[in-house]
Design a protein around this motif. Structure first.
Motif, PDB file in Angstrom:
ATOM      1  N   VAL A  70       0.833  -1.207   0.000  1.00  0.00           N
ATOM      2  CA  VAL A  70       0.000   0.000   0.000  1.00  0.00           C
ATOM      3  C   VAL A  70       0.865   1.253   0.000  1.00  0.00           C
ATOM      4  N   LYS A  71       1.931   1.232   0.773  1.00  0.00           N
ATOM      5  CA  LYS A  71       2.824   2.396   0.793  1.00  0.00           C
ATOM      6  C   LYS A  71       3.480   2.610  -0.569  1.00  0.00           C
ATOM      7  N   ILE A  72       3.763   1.515  -1.274  1.00  0.00           N
ATOM      8  CA  ILE A  72       4.309   1.651  -2.631  1.00  0.00           C
ATOM      9  C   ILE A  72       3.286   2.307  -3.551  1.00  0.00           C
ATOM     10  N   LEU A 102      -6.079   6.371   6.298  1.00  0.00           N
ATOM     11  CA  LEU A 102      -6.777   5.319   7.034  1.00  0.00           C
ATOM     12  C   LEU A 102      -6.190   3.931   6.784  1.00  0.00           C
ATOM     13  N   ILE A 103      -5.985   3.578   5.518  1.00  0.00           N
ATOM     14  CA  ILE A 103      -5.569   2.209   5.191  1.00  0.00           C
ATOM     15  C   ILE A 103      -4.229   1.841   5.839  1.00  0.00           C
ATOM     16  N   PRO A 104      -3.173   2.671   5.709  1.00  0.00           N
ATOM     17  CA  PRO A 104      -1.909   2.302   6.373  1.00  0.00           C
ATOM     18  C   PRO A 104      -2.039   2.189   7.891  1.00  0.00           C
ATOM     19  N   ASN A 105      -2.841   3.088   8.500  1.00  0.00           N
ATOM     20  CA  ASN A 105      -3.002   3.026   9.954  1.00  0.00           C
ATOM     21  C   ASN A 105      -3.712   1.744  10.387  1.00  0.00           C
ATOM     22  N   VAL A 106      -4.742   1.354   9.633  1.00  0.00           N
ATOM     23  CA  VAL A 106      -5.459   0.120   9.965  1.00  0.00           C
ATOM     24  C   VAL A 106      -4.539  -1.088   9.817  1.00  0.00           C
ATOM     25  N   LEU A 107      -3.785  -1.122   8.723  1.00  0.00           N
ATOM     26  CA  LEU A 107      -2.873  -2.250   8.505  1.00  0.00           C
ATOM     27  C   LEU A 107      -1.767  -2.277   9.558  1.00  0.00           C
ATOM     28  N   GLN A 108      -1.266  -1.103   9.923  1.00  0.00           N
ATOM     29  CA  GLN A 108      -0.234  -1.053  10.955  1.00  0.00           C
ATOM     30  C   GLN A 108      -0.795  -1.500  12.302  1.00  0.00           C
ATOM     31  N   PHE A 109      -2.052  -1.140  12.575  1.00  0.00           N
ATOM     32  CA  PHE A 109      -2.697  -1.567  13.820  1.00  0.00           C
ATOM     33  C   PHE A 109      -2.851  -3.087  13.850  1.00  0.00           C
ATOM     34  N   ILE A 110      -3.330  -3.661  12.743  1.00  0.00           N
ATOM     35  CA  ILE A 110      -3.485  -5.124  12.672  1.00  0.00           C
ATOM     36  C   ILE A 110      -2.134  -5.810  12.826  1.00  0.00           C
ATOM     37  N   PHE A 111      -1.118  -5.247  12.184  1.00  0.00           N
ATOM     38  CA  PHE A 111       0.226  -5.829  12.274  1.00  0.00           C
ATOM     39  C   PHE A 111       0.738  -5.796  13.713  1.00  0.00           C
ATOM     40  N   ALA A 112       0.574  -4.646  14.382  1.00  0.00           N
ATOM     41  CA  ALA A 112       1.074  -4.502  15.753  1.00  0.00           C
ATOM     42  C   ALA A 112       0.352  -5.445  16.708  1.00  0.00           C
ATOM     43  N   VAL A 113      -0.978  -5.487  16.619  1.00  0.00           N
ATOM     44  CA  VAL A 113      -1.752  -6.356  17.512  1.00  0.00           C
ATOM     45  C   VAL A 113      -1.411  -7.823  17.260  1.00  0.00           C
ATOM     46  N   ALA A 140      -0.153   2.070  20.193  1.00  0.00           N
ATOM     47  CA  ALA A 140      -0.402   3.513  20.288  1.00  0.00           C
ATOM     48  C   ALA A 140       0.140   4.235  19.067  1.00  0.00           C
ATOM     49  N   ASP A 141       1.313   3.816  18.603  1.00  0.00           N
ATOM     50  CA  ASP A 141       1.881   4.423  17.399  1.00  0.00           C
ATOM     51  C   ASP A 141       1.019   4.128  16.180  1.00  0.00           C
ATOM     52  N   ALA A 142       0.488   2.896  16.106  1.00  0.00           N
ATOM     53  CA  ALA A 142      -0.373   2.534  14.980  1.00  0.00           C
ATOM     54  C   ALA A 142      -1.671   3.329  14.982  1.00  0.00           C
ATOM     55  N   LEU A 143      -2.145   3.692  16.159  1.00  0.00           N
ATOM     56  CA  LEU A 143      -3.379   4.468  16.264  1.00  0.00           C
ATOM     57  C   LEU A 143      -3.152   5.959  16.035  1.00  0.00           C
ATOM     58  N   MET A 152      -5.618   6.179  -8.111  1.00  0.00           N
ATOM     59  CA  MET A 152      -6.454   7.163  -7.419  1.00  0.00           C
ATOM     60  C   MET A 152      -6.922   6.575  -6.084  1.00  0.00           C
ATOM     61  N   ILE A 153      -6.360   7.078  -5.012  1.00  0.00           N
ATOM     62  CA  ILE A 153      -6.777   6.660  -3.675  1.00  0.00           C
ATOM     63  C   ILE A 153      -7.286   7.891  -2.946  1.00  0.00           C
ATOM     64  N   PRO A 154      -8.511   7.880  -2.437  1.00  0.00           N
ATOM     65  CA  PRO A 154      -9.054   9.055  -1.740  1.00  0.00           C
ATOM     66  C   PRO A 154      -8.143   9.501  -0.602  1.00  0.00           C
ATOM     67  N   ASP A 155      -8.186  10.788  -0.312  1.00  0.00           N
ATOM     68  CA  ASP A 155      -7.301  11.340   0.718  1.00  0.00           C
ATOM     69  C   ASP A 155      -7.517  10.677   2.078  1.00  0.00           C
TER      70      ASP A 155
END
Length: 369
Positions: free
Chosen positions: A84-86, A107-118, A172-175, A99-102
């Motif tokens: 996603v970051k790529i 939102l998407i990277p934060n959600v994925l980072q949260f899932i990864f961290a948990v 906390a960082d992911a959130l 085209m990815i909405p602002d």
């Protein structure tokens, strides 16, 4: 593939749908497929690889089987986050048709980072039982004693505490929390937190004292204040004691610092004293032979120690009986061996008394007369 990344105007890939276009939707779907394949592949390979490393069947079933989903989710979220970051970085290209909405860019990277961290935190928690496998691997006799069980319990408790602390930072960082401000806020409110958590801190210091001073270990029979039983578990906050009634008593570790602990497990030997009440009409010569034979029996026992401090001697003469005092020491590992040794000795004493024609004092004979 270049047609999707740089779709021509008016083409199918350039058609806009829900604030994006078909090309971006296709790329996100492909990304999802890659993430799912990564998850299933990780869940398939990880247990088989770890099963070859982990020796203990109990630990294998706990740490491997229960952790494959968490590890699979972490791998899938990690791959998805990377891809996603790529895609987001490619949006800056002039010719890019992505085209990815602002709101989705954040939102998407934060959600994925949260899932990864948990998922990583859950996976780490599931791997804590590996401590037992490491200790068993280093153990030479293939049997865990009380000291090793205590070490396992302590290390597992510390690992869980460390994982929870570090995991909280990652989550906390992911959130999206500002960790610098968060740490500064903790510094300002540190005194209040310390006062609120003083019992927890006291228990942590108590656990440290128990682990360093080692007043007892798992498996020892202890008396702490009014609680008597076997030490079942030692954690960072509490020590669990299983009583003779098979109940569990939770003792805060802070209480162990200032409370006397009587540890029966540290006994070098077990002393047993008793008095034999012989009939007043017993022959003195036979009594002397009887005492010598009892002492010889005590000395020849394989579980007897401190034979020089053992005795079997006439101690006193009362109005009703001739009393013989017996004192000895056993080197036995638990209550069952002690009861067995006591039974053998008592039956042997009865047989020796019978062989010497001696009888024990019977209060019923006094009442009858």
């Amino acid at each position: 593939m270049s047609g999707i990344l740089t779709p021509a105007e008016g083409s199918f890939w350039a058609d806009e749908v829900l604030m994006t276009n078909n090309a971006t939707i296709a790329l996100l779907l492909g990304l999802s497929v890659v993430a799912l394949l990564t998850r299933f592949l990780t869940m398939f390979m990880a247990p088989r690889l770890m099963s070859k490393i982990i020796h203990s069947e109990k630990v294998r079933s706990t740490a491997v089987k229960n952790s494959d989903k968490a590890l699979g989710n972490a791998a899938a979220a990690g791959i998805a986050l990377y891809l996603v970051k790529i895609l987001i970085s490619m949006m800056d290209d002039v010719d890019s048709g992505i085209m990815i909405p602002d709101f989705a860019v954040e939102l998407i990277p934060n959600v994925l980072q949260f899932i990864f961290a948990v998922s990583i935190v859950l996976w780490a928690f599931r791997l804590v039982p590996l401590v037992q496998d490491v200790v068993e691997l280093l153990d030479n006799d293939d049997e865990l004693d009380g000291t090793e069980k205590t070490l396992i319990s302590a290390v597992e408790s510390m690992l869980r505490f460390a994982i929870a602390a570090l995991g909280s930072v990652f989550v906390a960082d992911a959130l999206g929390f500002d960790l610098t401000s968060l740490i500064a806020g903790l510094g300002i409110s540190g005194l209040a937190l310390a006062l609120a958590a003083k019992d927890t801190i006291s228990n942590l210091f108590g656990a440290t004292t128990v682990l360093l001073d080692r007043p007892f270990k798992i498996g020892d029979w202890v008396i702490v204040d009014s609680v008597e039983g076997e030490v079942a578990e030692i954690s960072l906050r509490t020590t669990l004691i299983r009583t003779a009634a098979d109940t569990i008593v939770t003792v805060p570790n802070a209480n162990l610092v200032n409370t006397p602990v009587e540890n029966f497990g540290k006994r070098r030997w077990r002393r047993w004293q008793t008095a034999l009440h012989l009939d007043l009409n017993s022959d003195p010569a036979k009594v002397a032979d009887f005492c010598a034979q009892v002492l010889e029996s005590i000395s020849e026992s394989p579980v007897t120690v401190k034979t020089e401090s053992s005795w079997c001697q006439v101690s006193t003469l009362t109005a009703t009986s001739l009393d013989v005092s017996v004192n000895l020491y056993w080197d036995v590992a638990g209550g069952a061996p002690e009861r067995k040794a006591k039974e053998e000795l008592v039956l042997g004493i009865m047989q020796l008394a019978k062989d010497n024609g001696l009888s024990f004092f019977d209060p019923r004979m006094v009442q009858a007369s």
